[in-house]
Design a protein around this motif. Structure first.
Motif, mmCIF file in Angstrom:
data_model
loop_
_atom_site.group_PDB
_atom_site.id
_atom_site.type_symbol
_atom_site.label_atom_id
_atom_site.label_comp_id
_atom_site.label_asym_id
_atom_site.label_seq_id
_atom_site.Cartn_x
_atom_site.Cartn_y
_atom_site.Cartn_z
ATOM 1 N N GLU A 59 -9.058 4.552 2.631
ATOM 2 C CA GLU A 59 -9.116 5.909 2.087
ATOM 3 C C GLU A 59 -10.081 6.765 2.877
ATOM 4 O O GLU A 59 -9.791 7.924 3.182
ATOM 5 C CB GLU A 59 -9.518 5.869 0.605
ATOM 6 C CG GLU A 59 -8.313 5.629 -0.283
ATOM 7 C CD GLU A 59 -8.685 5.300 -1.708
ATOM 8 O OE1 GLU A 59 -9.893 5.179 -1.991
ATOM 9 O OE2 GLU A 59 -7.767 5.163 -2.531
ATOM 10 N N PRO A 62 -10.114 -4.271 -0.476
ATOM 11 C CA PRO A 62 -10.384 -2.958 -1.065
ATOM 12 C C PRO A 62 -9.707 -1.817 -0.304
ATOM 13 O O PRO A 62 -9.576 -1.872 0.911
ATOM 14 C CB PRO A 62 -11.902 -2.837 -0.961
ATOM 15 C CG PRO A 62 -12.314 -3.821 0.069
ATOM 16 C CD PRO A 62 -11.330 -4.917 0.018
ATOM 17 N N VAL A 63 -9.280 -0.799 -1.054
ATOM 18 C CA VAL A 63 -8.637 0.366 -0.442
ATOM 19 C C VAL A 63 -9.655 1.337 0.114
ATOM 20 O O VAL A 63 -9.303 2.227 0.883
ATOM 21 C CB VAL A 63 -7.776 1.160 -1.447
ATOM 22 C CG1 VAL A 63 -6.328 0.941 -1.173
ATOM 23 C CG2 VAL A 63 -8.129 0.861 -2.864
ATOM 24 N N ARG A 83 0.776 -1.231 0.000
ATOM 25 C CA ARG A 83 0.000 0.000 0.000
ATOM 26 C C ARG A 83 0.812 1.289 0.000
ATOM 27 O O ARG A 83 0.399 2.273 -0.595
ATOM 28 C CB ARG A 83 -0.900 0.026 1.240
ATOM 29 C CG ARG A 83 -2.115 -0.855 1.129
ATOM 30 C CD ARG A 83 -3.141 -0.239 0.220
ATOM 31 N NE ARG A 83 -4.461 -0.760 0.555
ATOM 32 C CZ ARG A 83 -4.966 -1.870 0.047
ATOM 33 N NH1 ARG A 83 -4.274 -2.551 -0.833
ATOM 34 N NH2 ARG A 83 -6.155 -2.285 0.411
ATOM 35 N N PHE A 116 -3.148 -7.933 1.463
ATOM 36 C CA PHE A 116 -3.479 -6.503 1.465
ATOM 37 C C PHE A 116 -3.828 -6.015 0.071
ATOM 38 O O PHE A 116 -4.637 -5.111 -0.104
ATOM 39 C CB PHE A 116 -2.324 -5.675 2.046
ATOM 40 C CG PHE A 116 -2.202 -5.790 3.535
ATOM 41 C CD1 PHE A 116 -3.304 -5.599 4.355
ATOM 42 C CD2 PHE A 116 -0.988 -6.108 4.124
ATOM 43 C CE1 PHE A 116 -3.201 -5.714 5.728
ATOM 44 C CE2 PHE A 116 -0.877 -6.231 5.495
ATOM 45 C CZ PHE A 116 -1.983 -6.031 6.298
ATOM 46 N N GLU A 117 -3.212 -6.611 -0.928
ATOM 47 C CA GLU A 117 -3.525 -6.216 -2.301
ATOM 48 C C GLU A 117 -4.918 -6.680 -2.715
ATOM 49 O O GLU A 117 -5.529 -6.099 -3.607
ATOM 50 C CB GLU A 117 -2.478 -6.783 -3.267
ATOM 51 C CG GLU A 117 -1.223 -5.950 -3.296
ATOM 52 C CD GLU A 117 -0.105 -6.622 -4.071
ATOM 53 O OE1 GLU A 117 -0.229 -7.809 -4.403
ATOM 54 O OE2 GLU A 117 0.895 -5.934 -4.322
ATOM 55 N N SER A 118 -5.416 -7.726 -2.057
ATOM 56 C CA SER A 118 -6.704 -8.272 -2.474
ATOM 57 C C SER A 118 -7.878 -7.623 -1.747
ATOM 58 O O SER A 118 -9.016 -7.814 -2.129
ATOM 59 C CB SER A 118 -6.731 -9.786 -2.263
ATOM 60 O OG SER A 118 -6.931 -10.073 -0.898
#
Lengths: 357, 286
Positions: free
Chosen positions: B178, B173-174, B107, B169-171
């Motif tokens: 945010e 949602p951000v 991230r 963490f990549e899988s």
């Protein structure tokens, strides 16, 4: 969110750098101290005549002598190394596909919504993964002993079980009913091993270890697949279901592409792991019978810590390192180009920025 | 395999297909668990009986001699205590440092991220046994040989764990992060109170893998100490499996040791098992 001035942007970037390094530094320091520095030292030892006494930095430089010794095909050191590569290559070829397919199958079956007793199944499949290699090898030598449980089961099926851990015969030789040492075989070859011996297949003893590896790793990888399947969620599947896709097509065209990152992780970890077979060889027999369960990892340890040939031991591990790198890259190439879709399909939410850019 | 699946729907397919899969799974589960039943059963037998009839679950002569020998006639209790101490420290370190590093790589945008990731992948590919010789030297050089820090510190970070956390963490949602960031929360706050709770399934996996990894580690302990008082379970039982204490196969003794060393990792798994079923799905739905 947009940054208006250059100074603001610079400040943001500096802060981002500081934050990033704060998060990553414990990892970098420990890995540097206990992985990177040792690797450099090992590289030096593999080129030196260090005998295990005093500082290795004070020892003499011998160039690639140890590597030559291993790869020339001449002498016992090279023959042992060739044997260990053959043994481990068969181990890798049989273990990685089996454990990947088995763990994915188990995960897909256990993940079904309608399944009753999900928790029990997960527990059962994962359980062998929690045990140590030491404990499971102890159990395995008991189960696969001449009058052990496995042969008792085989006897009930009127099959005559072998004396597993004492049987050095290659299974391909056994399968085709050919002699392990025909006249004229074993002269020319690669790494001091004749073609006939290269094609022998894993020994019966090694097969017991292969079964053990699949038995103990499939649960861990099933967990990784399950976590991924659950994060994919069922909306995606429901959407495909509404479109009228069959279960098999859904698995193949919807779920599997979404699982690609996990699939990649599993195969990578499997490949790397299957070339580092050490514990089970240390616990049982040190490569016996007839060196057919000798692995490069164990050979490296044995050369250094038992035979005091530190340079050769270090060189062995570096060649093994090269083998692992080559196989990992090959695997990456294969799994990376297997899917025609260039962009990896992501999860339904998030990552929208990526798509728009 | 293909037939029942093709016919099945998301609700579970035809009853017959469902049964076929159920029976298949039950058979597989028995194959996975039965060896351990045999293990426990045979640890209560006499040496001769275990060797003769390993398949039977009921002992003709029931005996706890193997366990008595382990607890009063060997250093087994000491090995066990050492394993507990090392494993607790290593697991805490791996969970914390692994999730921090995984988060940073997935991230955070910072200078050197690519290089660190490349180094990590490289380091992961290095066979552990490459490091046995020089790790021994580094540990000795730092004055950690034959000490608990020597057993613990080199294991505090596990590259594979970082790799898994990064992937996780990549899988996820951000959007939740945010939202928190827009609310003005700093990076550590976002990580600690927003990201980590969401990452629970992956964290549980890491806890299990770390505990398991350090409890089951062997080769590092072979080179990190020679002091008999620092021997842990894997090293101790490996010696036991190789030689035993006296004559004969001593299968009951070895199987008893294997059973006892499995109990803590098994217990940990049973405790965390329920949590594994919780997922991050739904975090963004609301």
């Amino acid at each position: 969110m947009s940054v208006k001035t250059d100074r603001g942007r610079w400040r943001r970037r500096a802060r981002a750098n500081a934050t990033g390094w704060a998060f990553i530094s414990p990892c970098v320091v420990i890995l540097g101290l206990f992985l990177l520095i040792p690797i450099l030292m090992a590289a030096w030892v593999s080129l030196s005549d260090w005998q295990g006494r005093g500082s290795p930095l004070a020892s003499g430089f011998v160039g690639f002598e140890h590597y030559q010794e291993l790869l020339s095909g001449q002498g016992l050191a090279s023959k042992d190394f060739g044997l260990s590569i053959r043994n481990n290559a068969y181990y890798f070829l049989l273990v990685v596909p089996s454990q990947t397919v088995l763990s994915l199958t188990l995960a897909a079956l256990v993940n079904r919504r309608a399944l009753r007793g999900k928790g029990l199944f997960k527990t059962a499949f994962y359980f062998p993964s929690v045990t140590s290699t030491v404990a499971i090898t102890t159990l395995w030598t008991f189960l696969f002993s001449a009058s052990g449980a496995v042969n008792a089961v085989l006897a009930k099926l009127s099959l005559d079980g072998p004396n597993w851990f004492n049987d050095p015969r290659g299974i391909f030789h056994l399968l085709f009913g050919v002699s392990p040492t025909p006249a004229g075989a074993g002269s020319a070859g690669f790494l001091g091993i004749g073609l006939w011996d290269w094609l022998a297949g894993p020994s019966v003893a090694m097969c017991a270890f292969i079964l053990m590896a699949v038995f103990t790793t499939s649960g861990t990888f099933m967990l990784l697949f399950l976590a991924a399947l659950q994060s994919i969620g069922q909306e995606t599947e429901e959407a495909a279901l509404v479109d009228g896709a069959s279960a098999w097509r859904r698995m193949w065209h919807v779920t599997l592409p979404l699982l690609r990152p996990t699939l990649f992780t599993v195969i990578t970890l499997g490949t790397i792991g299957s070339w580092q077979v050490f514990d089970q060889i240390y616990v049982s027999g040190h490569g016996s019978p007839a060196k057919t369960t000798l692995t490069p990892a164990f050979l490296s340890y044995q050369s250094a810590f038992v035979d005091q040939q530190w340079g050769r031991g270090a060189a062995t591990s570096f060649v093994l390192f090269a083998v692992i790198v080559v196989f990992t890259l090959l695997q990456r190439l294969v799994t990376g180009n297997a899917d025609p879709t260039e962009e990896r399909p992501r999860r339904r939410f998030g990552r929208s920025r990526r798509r728009s850019s | 395999m293909r037939e029942p699946r093709r016919r099945s729907s998301l609700a579970g397919g035809s009853p017959r297909a469902r049964w076929a899969i159920f029976v298949l799974l039950v058979t597989a589960a028995v194959v996975y668990v039965y060896p351990f039943v045999i293990q426990v059963a045979n640890s209560f037998k006499t040496d001769g009986e275990a060797t003769r009839s390993g398949m039977s679950l009921l002992a003709d002569t029931w005996t706890t001699a193997a366990y008595t020998t382990l607890f009063s006639g060997s250093a087994f209790p000491r090995w066990f205590a050492n394993s507990v101490v090392v494993t607790l420290f290593v697991t805490a370190g791996r969970v914390l440092f692994g999730s921090m590093a995984g988060y940073a790589l997935a991230r955070l945008r910072f200078r050197g991220r690519q290089a660190v990731f490349a180094a990590l992948v490289g380091v992961m590919a290095v066979p552990g046994v490459v490091l046995l010789i020089p790790k021994f030297l580094v540990i000795r050089e730092l004055g950690l040989y034959n000490s608990y820090p020597g057993l613990i510190v080199p294991l505090l970070v596990d590259a594979a764990g970082v790799f898994i956390m990064k992937g996780f963490f990549e899988s996820i949602p951000v959007s939740v992060e945010e939202a928190a960031r827009i609310d003005g929360a700093g990076a550590f706050r976002v990580f600690w109170s927003v990201v980590l709770p969401m990452a629970r399934p992956a964290l549980v996996t890491i806890v299990i893998l770390s505990f398991q990894g350090s409890w089951n580690e062997l080769s590092h302990f072979i080179v990190a100490s020679s002091d008999p008082s620092l021997v842990n379970l894997t090293k101790g039982v490996a010696q036991l499996a190789g030689g035993g204490l006296g004559a004969g196969n001593q299968y009951p003794l070895k199987l008893a040791a294997a059973t006892l060393m499995t109990i803590p990792v098994a217990a940990l798994f049973f405790i965390f098992q329920r949590r594994i079923m919780n997922t991050s799905a739904g975090a963004v739905k609301g």
